[in-house]
Design an enzyme around this catalytic site. Structure first.
Site, PDB file in Angstrom:
ATOM      1  CB  SER A 253      -0.911   0.001   1.232  1.00 34.86           C
ATOM      2  OG  SER A 253      -0.114   0.132   2.408  1.00 34.86           O
ATOM      3  CE  LYS A 254      -0.310   6.729  -3.206  1.00 35.19           C
ATOM      4  NZ  LYS A 254       0.725   7.257  -4.082  1.00 35.19           N
ATOM      5  NE  ARG A 255       0.452  -0.099   6.004  1.00 33.33           N
ATOM      6  CZ  ARG A 255       1.195  -1.106   6.423  1.00 33.33           C
ATOM      7  NH1 ARG A 255       2.401  -0.886   6.884  1.00 33.33           N
ATOM      8  NH2 ARG A 255       0.734  -2.336   6.408  1.00 33.33           N
ATOM      9  CD  GLU A 263       3.184   7.360  -6.319  1.00 32.80           C
ATOM     10  OE1 GLU A 263       3.122   8.126  -5.363  1.00 32.80           O
ATOM     11  OE2 GLU A 263       2.804   6.170  -6.256  1.00 32.80           O
TER      12      GLU A 263
END
Length: 485
Positions: A253-255, A263
């Site tokens: 995930s993003k974390r 990106e």
């Protein structure tokens, strides 16, 4: 049978790593088997849909080197390839299910469904739709309609039926129809058909032979198999790819950092390195070779070699792969990719000759992990005026002899007549050391500081050869003036 696979993303505005790997495995499978790779856009969520989001999908796939044989932009024999343009097709098949008595209107409100679920959980039962509206009379239906209720359409799930399919990665999977949560919705109250229904229609009509997707779809597969059978279609073969986990073994995930293809592109990962890395998430070639071009991946890829265990997204390995690709990349192409990062950092690269920039890139690229590192290492070659770091100032102030090293080197270089090469630079420095009786750090570090303002960096002989005599002298003058003032 000719192999036909599809990648069918929803346009959400970004392409997640998991989606990118699914697209890649479908592409490799199709190309390895001489089949077709179809791109289909699942855009029935009209509120979230935007053309920009569709372009993000195209851009990500093209960047990764994935091209499609059929799709919204290139057409093909089984279009349209956007679900929003196929609504009439879906209505036709909804009518077929109605004619066969395999679906019914359900008028239960969200509140009633929640209450049903709550009571089941209190009794320790798994939540499922009870079939409350399955056998409503015409009179009951009319009464509910009069209350202003808008029905959903539910598919009648057969009682106690074993649904078995052979997954190409997971092996045989058996699920009883009792585990499916009861009769499931295929059309929402606003008339829009749901994913599990439309995907069956699309895959069947587009003659998809193999559905390769993430294992989070395993729970959808038995529902879809029931719909295939109800509509008289043969189900395709299924292959469910393992999950991708972060380094801490939780779902990526993003974390964990960047998770979208864009990106990674913006940070300066090369597409070839990124694609190579994605291919190794859950699959490994039999010969153990890890650095693989797209052609080599296609040649080696076998869906049966995909591991059923979760794959870990190892950023360290991705960085290593990217470094390997950067060091071996075509210099001309690499320079074209690096220039935007230099310009973004404020350098006017048009002031420098392309061939000279290529030489600079050639001697600095081994330090890059990603292309966005380029300004940090190339700046030394581009900036003749620079700040001297506090650490470097302290070093020179500690010992007056160190300034003398710079002054004598400057005098010798001014008098030097000839081409300033790596060898002639080393010779001049050696002469300085001999005359002032200094060596090692006390000899080379003052010269480095005079030329870069820093205590570390690219090898000095390489730097000086590329700067040339005039620019080298100008830098030393600036440094000496700084200390005099």
């Amino acid at each position: 049978m000719s192999v036909r696979v599809r990648f069918a993303p929803s346009p959400t505005g970004f392409m997640h790593v998991g989606n990118a790997r699914t697209a890649l495995f479908n592409y490799l499978f199709a190309r390895h088997n001489g089949g077709k790779f179809v791109l289909r856009v699942e855009d029935t969520d009209l509120e979230r849909h935007s053309e920009e989001a569709v372009n993000v999908i195209y851009e990500a796939l093209k960047w990764m080197g994935i091209n499609w044989d059929e799709g919204p932009d290139v057409g093909g024999p089984y279009g349209p390839y956007r679900q929003s343009e196929r609504l009439d097709i879906y209505r036709e098949y909804i009518e077929k299910l109605k004619e066969r008595g395999l679906v019914y209107e359900c008028y239960c409100t969200p509140e009633e469904l929640e209450e049903m679920r709550k009571k089941q959980l209190e009794r320790g039962e798994p939540p499922r739709y009870t079939g409350k509206c399955r056998n409503l009379t015409e009179e009951e239906r009319e009464k509910l309609k009069a209350e202003g209720r808008k029905p959903v359409l539910r598919f009648k799930v057969p009682e106690d039926q074993e649904i078995v399919f052979n997954d190409l990665i997971k092996g045989e999977i058996r699920i009883n129809s009792r585990q499916l949560g009861g009769d499931f919705v295929i059309v929402r109250s606003n008339g829009m058909p749901v994913y599990n229904f439309v995907v069956v229609i699309d895959d069947a009509l587009m003659k998809i032979t193999h559905v390769i997707r993430g294992e989070d779809h395993i729970s959808n597969t038995p529902k879809q198999i029931l719909l295939y059978r109800a509509l008289g279609f043969n189900p395709p073969q299924f292959a469910h790819l393992p999950m991708i986990l972060g380094a801490d073994r939780s779902k990526l995930s993003k974390r964990h950092g960047s998770t979208s293809v864009r990106e990674f592109k913006e940070k300066g990962y090369l597409p070839e390195a990124f694609t190579n890395f994605l291919a190794l998430l859950g699959w490994y070639p039999k010969d153990g070779k890890e650095i693989l071009s797209m052609e080599e991946l296609i040649e080696r890829f076998d869906i049966r070699d995909v591991n059923s265990a979760p794959a870990v997204f190892d950023t360290t390995k991705l960085n290593w792969l990217n470094q390997v690709y950067i060091r071996n990349y075509d210099l001309d192409k690499l320079l074209d990719l690096v220039v935007p990062y230099l310009e973004k950092a404020g350098f006017d690269v048009s002031k420098f000759e392309r061939d000279w920039l290529k030489k600079v890139l050639e001697v600095t690229r081994e330090y890059f992990t990603v292309l966005s590192d380029a300004p940090k290492y190339i700046e030394t070659f581009l900036k003749d005026e620079f700040e001297i770091s506090d650490e470097a100032k302290e070093f020179l102030k500690e010992n007056p002899e160190r300034i003398k090293v710079i002054e004598l080197f400057y005098e010798k270089l001014k008098k030097f007549d000839g081409e300033l090469s790596q060898d002639s630079f080393k010779k001049l420095v050696k002469e300085v050391g001999k005359e002032l009786k200094v060596k090692g750090k006390n000899l080379f570090m003052p010269v480095r500081i005079a030329l870069t303002g820093k205590m570390s960096g690219v090898e000095l002989p390489i730097l000086v050869e590329l700067l040339g005599k005039e620019r080298t002298l100008r830098r030393i003058e600036n440094t000496l003036n700084h200390f005099k003032s």
